[in-house]
Design a protein around this motif. Structure first.
Motif, mmCIF file in Angstrom:
data_model
loop_
_atom_site.group_PDB
_atom_site.id
_atom_site.type_symbol
_atom_site.label_atom_id
_atom_site.label_comp_id
_atom_site.label_asym_id
_atom_site.label_seq_id
_atom_site.Cartn_x
_atom_site.Cartn_y
_atom_site.Cartn_z
ATOM 1 N N SER A 49 0.963 -1.098 -0.186
ATOM 2 C CA SER A 49 -0.013 -0.021 -0.065
ATOM 3 C C SER A 49 0.907 1.237 0.097
ATOM 4 O O SER A 49 0.646 2.433 -0.492
ATOM 5 N N ASN A 52 2.267 1.767 -3.532
ATOM 6 C CA ASN A 52 1.190 2.212 -4.354
ATOM 7 C C ASN A 52 1.140 3.751 -4.060
ATOM 8 O O ASN A 52 0.739 4.432 -4.907
ATOM 9 N N LYS A 58 -2.743 2.576 -8.169
ATOM 10 C CA LYS A 58 -3.765 1.653 -7.315
ATOM 11 C C LYS A 58 -3.153 0.041 -7.024
ATOM 12 O O LYS A 58 -3.457 -0.521 -5.978
#
Length: 214
Positions: A49, A52, A58
């Motif tokens: 995460s 990203n 995403k």
């Protein structure tokens, strides 16, 4: 090898990051040239995460509902320039896999950190609520052995109130005082996009620094 800090006049464009290749071991990695920064962390610390969020994509780094499933070293090139790379190292410590597999991950990870000449720095991702696990401290020990700079991301900062998050930051900073010449620390939230510019500056400093010959 000594490392020079740089103040580059240009900055790297992280949203241009693209998948380059995956490798199970050091032998399968791309040519050891240019500069790369590796991201490491316990499987459920939010490493994918964070990558990203930093690249404003995403699904560049694969997130999974089964932490630790990815067992490959994943390389991302910044734009068409393969000389600047981000590296997503296998997360482990949480995955329900045989102990022998975990030991194999650890061996390949140590091999990469010790022998990869183009590695300029390590981003160590920790959940702000559960920092400095045994795995984190093992990585810090490897980095210390190699005189490798480390930038710690205390992720999921949005899970704590502001005062509690700042207190956690200070506690981790105090515990890492012995490594203060190599380690920098910050709060980070992929969900709230907190701390992204600070990480970009650190990555620019490493990836664009001139590395003098020994």
């Amino acid at each position: 090898m000594s490392r020079l800090s740089a103040s580059p006049s240009t900055r790297l464009n992280y949203p241009t990051a693209r998948f380059l290749t995956s490798a199970p071991t050091l032998a399968g990695c791309p040519a050891d040239a240019g500069a790369e920064v590796a991201f490491a962390g316990r499987s459920n610390a939010g490493k994918s995460s964070a990558i990203n969020a930093l690249t404003r994509q995403k699904a560049l780094a694969r997130t999974s509902k089964t932490p630790g499933r990815t067992q490959l070293i994943n390389f991302f090139a910044l734009g068409e320039d393969t000389q600047h790379r981000l590296v997503d190292l296998p997360g482990y410590g949480y995955a329900k896999v045989p102990e022998q597999v975990k030991l194999e991950w650890q061996r390949h990870l140590a091999d990469y950190l010790r022998r990869r000449a183009s590695l300029r720095g390590l981003v160590l991702v920790m959940d702000v609520r559960h920092p400095l696990t045994e795995f984190d401290q093992t990585l810090l020990g490897w980095a210390d052995d190699q005189d490798m700079p480390v930038h710690v991301l205390l992720t999921k900062a949005d899970k704590l109130k502001s005062g509690a998050a700042k207190a956690a930051l200070q506690q981790v900073r105090a515990r890492l005082r012995e490594w203060e010449d190599l380690v920098t620390i910050q709060l980070f939230s992929a969900l709230k996009k907190q701390g992204i510019e600070e990480v970009h500056r650190r990555l620019d400093d490493w990836l664009l620094a001139e590395i003098p010959a020994d």
